[in-house]
Design an enzyme around this catalytic site. Structure first.
Site, short mmCIF file in Angstrom:
data_model
loop_
_atom_site.label_atom_id
_atom_site.label_comp_id
_atom_site.label_asym_id
_atom_site.label_seq_id
_atom_site.Cartn_x
_atom_site.Cartn_y
_atom_site.Cartn_z
N TYR A 46 0.01 30.63 0.39
CA TYR A 46 -0.16 29.38 1.13
C TYR A 46 0.71 28.30 0.49
O TYR A 46 0.73 28.16 -0.74
CB TYR A 46 -1.63 28.92 1.11
CG TYR A 46 -2.27 29.05 2.47
CD1 TYR A 46 -1.71 28.41 3.56
CD2 TYR A 46 -3.41 29.82 2.66
CE1 TYR A 46 -2.27 28.54 4.83
CE2 TYR A 46 -3.98 29.94 3.92
CZ TYR A 46 -3.40 29.30 5.01
OH TYR A 46 -3.94 29.43 6.25
N GLU A 48 1.33 24.79 2.16
CA GLU A 48 1.43 23.59 2.99
C GLU A 48 2.19 22.49 2.26
O GLU A 48 1.98 22.28 1.06
CB GLU A 48 0.03 23.04 3.33
CG GLU A 48 -0.52 23.63 4.61
CD GLU A 48 -1.77 24.41 4.36
OE1 GLU A 48 -1.83 25.07 3.28
OE2 GLU A 48 -2.67 24.36 5.21
N ASP A 196 18.97 22.50 22.43
CA ASP A 196 18.21 23.71 22.12
C ASP A 196 19.22 24.86 22.21
O ASP A 196 19.56 25.32 23.30
CB ASP A 196 17.08 23.87 23.15
CG ASP A 196 16.29 25.16 22.96
OD1 ASP A 196 16.76 26.05 22.25
OD2 ASP A 196 15.20 25.27 23.57
N THR A 222 16.05 28.98 17.74
CA THR A 222 15.28 30.10 17.23
C THR A 222 16.26 30.95 16.43
O THR A 222 17.48 30.80 16.56
CB THR A 222 14.66 30.93 18.37
OG1 THR A 222 15.68 31.31 19.29
CG2 THR A 222 13.59 30.14 19.09
N LYS A 225 17.54 35.50 18.23
CA LYS A 225 18.32 35.94 19.40
C LYS A 225 19.73 36.33 18.91
O LYS A 225 19.84 37.28 18.15
CB LYS A 225 18.32 34.83 20.46
CG LYS A 225 16.89 34.53 20.96
CD LYS A 225 16.87 33.52 22.09
CE LYS A 225 15.48 33.33 22.63
NZ LYS A 225 14.71 32.30 21.92
N ARG A 231 11.72 36.36 14.04
CA ARG A 231 11.18 35.47 15.08
C ARG A 231 10.73 34.19 14.38
O ARG A 231 9.71 34.19 13.67
CB ARG A 231 10.00 36.10 15.80
CG ARG A 231 10.27 37.50 16.32
CD ARG A 231 9.19 37.96 17.25
NE ARG A 231 9.37 37.33 18.53
CZ ARG A 231 10.24 37.76 19.45
NH1 ARG A 231 10.96 38.81 19.24
NH2 ARG A 231 10.35 37.12 20.59
N1 DSN Z 1 11.69 34.07 26.22
C1 DSN Z 1 13.00 33.69 25.75
C2 DSN Z 1 14.06 34.20 26.64
O1 DSN Z 1 13.94 35.33 27.04
O2 DSN Z 1 15.04 33.53 26.93
C3 DSN Z 1 13.12 32.25 25.50
O3 DSN Z 1 12.08 31.80 24.72
#
Ligand code: DSN
Length: 397
Positions: A46, A48, A196, A222, A225, A231
């Site tokens: 932990y 925080e 984003d 994120t 990808k 993730r």
């Molecule tokens: N669910 C993702 C996508 O497939 O683009 C985005 O969060």
């Protein structure tokens, strides 16, 4: 593993992943090192707070991990730590976006973003998302004629609505975004410019897509990808004051992430982010990012040659949309037909879709995962032939 049921399911999923052609635009395959960091003992801790300011003892090693992840994030995108700050604690993209809005836009005020049906994201103010319920969203889309972002129209709407923030970014827009034009519009109406870049962060890191950093105030991505990591998500913000206030953007964002929205950070996840950021800084990753885009272009072109309508006529990124309904096959049917033959895609609305999001007019195709597996242009030609054959043999005319 002692838990044989879960062990069996992990093995089955591994086998499934290895046995399909994965064209889901938002997925990828991580390295063993990323998996090792995710499965490390950091999951027991932990912590925080932020490095040097934790609410629990025993965080001297955790602090090093978080600082290293932050350093690597700034370095990867060529950002000076005098001008930019980075927060690596968001659990994923949705809480990261929520934290940014909570930090910078008073609840109930206006934010402008791309609608989900035109290629945006749920957290860009869709009515079923908390973001859509808490702020007043003004949505923009693409031009009906070109299926490209219509900057003239975006400017017109922004001048009329005067939003506090404009969000650029997509989950299903295949083309480059003109960040410079959007910056100008933001300056004209006094809006914060947020990007984003979840989908295309890996392409930016590899020099295969324009960077939003010269123009944006806040950039969220994120890491799972095109960036090929765990993730999770990270938020970059300029070290500037919020409008006329005395608050710095990055302080507001840090406070919104913790304690505003989240509890203890997932340090195993942050360690894995650090690993993927190091991997993304290598010459091999640059080559990878360029290959991802080359593959997407070839796959789109080959499908086009076979008569499939590609939304906006092609792609500049890792993804594109196929209007399967133009040849009498709905997106849901196309997804199912392809899945039966081990090609995994997702059904997707296309701009100005006349069908329901549950059975839309198209499919979305992305090349990040197959490129990680080493596929090249010649493989894309074969995949296009396969897709064409499957869809045509089931009624696509
Ligand atoms: N669910 C993702 C996508 O497939 O683009 C985005 O969060």
């Amino acid at each position: 593993m002692k838990d044989k049921e879960i062990e069996r399911l992990i093995k089955l999923e591994e086998k499934r992943q290895n046995g399909v052609i994965n064209l889901i635009a938002s997925e990828n395959y991580v390295s063993r090192d990323v998996l090792m960091a995710l499965g490390s003992v950091f999951t027991n801790k932990y912590s925080e707070g932020y490095p040097g300011k934790r609410y629990y003892g025993g965080n001297e090693i955790v602090d090093k991990v978080e600082n290293l992840a932050k350093e690597r994030a700034l370095k990867l995108f060529g950002l000076s730590k005098n001008k930019w700050s980075v927060n690596v604690q968001p659990y994923s993209g949705s809480p990261a976006n929520l934290a940014i809005y909570l930090a910078l836009v008073p609840i109930g005020q206006k934010i402008m973003g791309m609608s989900l049906s035109m290629g945006g994201h749920l957290t860009h103010g869709h009515k079923v998302s908390a973001t859509g319920k808490l702020w007043k969203w003004i949505h923009f889309g693409v031009s009906k004629k070109t299926e490209l972002l219509d900057y003239y129209e975006i400017r017109r709407i922004a001048r009329c609505e005067k939003p506090k923030m404009i969000v650029a970014g997509f989950t299903a827009y295949p083309r480059v975004i003109d960040f410079k034009k959007l910056r100008k519009i933001c300056d004209e109406v006094g809006a914060i410019f947020m990007v984003d870049m979840s989908h295309f962060a890996g392409l930016v890191a590899g020099g295969a897509y324009p960077s939003p950093f010269p123009h944006a105030d806040v950039v969220m991505t994120t890491t799972h990808k095109t960036l090929c990591g765990p993730r999770a998500a990270i938020i970059f913000s300029r070290k500037i004051k919020l409008h006329a206030s005395s608050f710095m953007l990055h302080d507001l964002i840090d406070r919104a992430v913790f304690p505003g929205l989240q509890g203890g950070p997932h340090i195993n996840q942050i360690a894995a982010i650090a690993v993927c950021l190091k991997e993304a800084a290598t010459p091999a990753f640059k080559k990878y990012a360029k290959q991802v885009v080359k593959n997407a272009k070839v796959l789109a072109k080959e499908l086009q040659k076979k008569g499939w309508r590609i939304v906006s006529g092609g792609t500049d990124s890792h993804l594109f949309l196929v209007d399967t309904w133009a040849r009498g096959i709905s997106g849901k049917t196309a997804q199912e037909l392809l899945e039966a033959e081990k090609i995994i895609v997702n059904k997707n609305t296309i701009p100005f879709d006349t069908r329901s999001p549950f059975d839309p007019s198209g499919i979305r195709i992305g090349t990040a995962a197959v490129t990680t597996q080493g596929m090249k242009e010649k493989d894309m030609i074969k995949i296009a032939q396969k897709i064409d054959k499957i869809l045509k043999s089931h009624g696509g005319h």
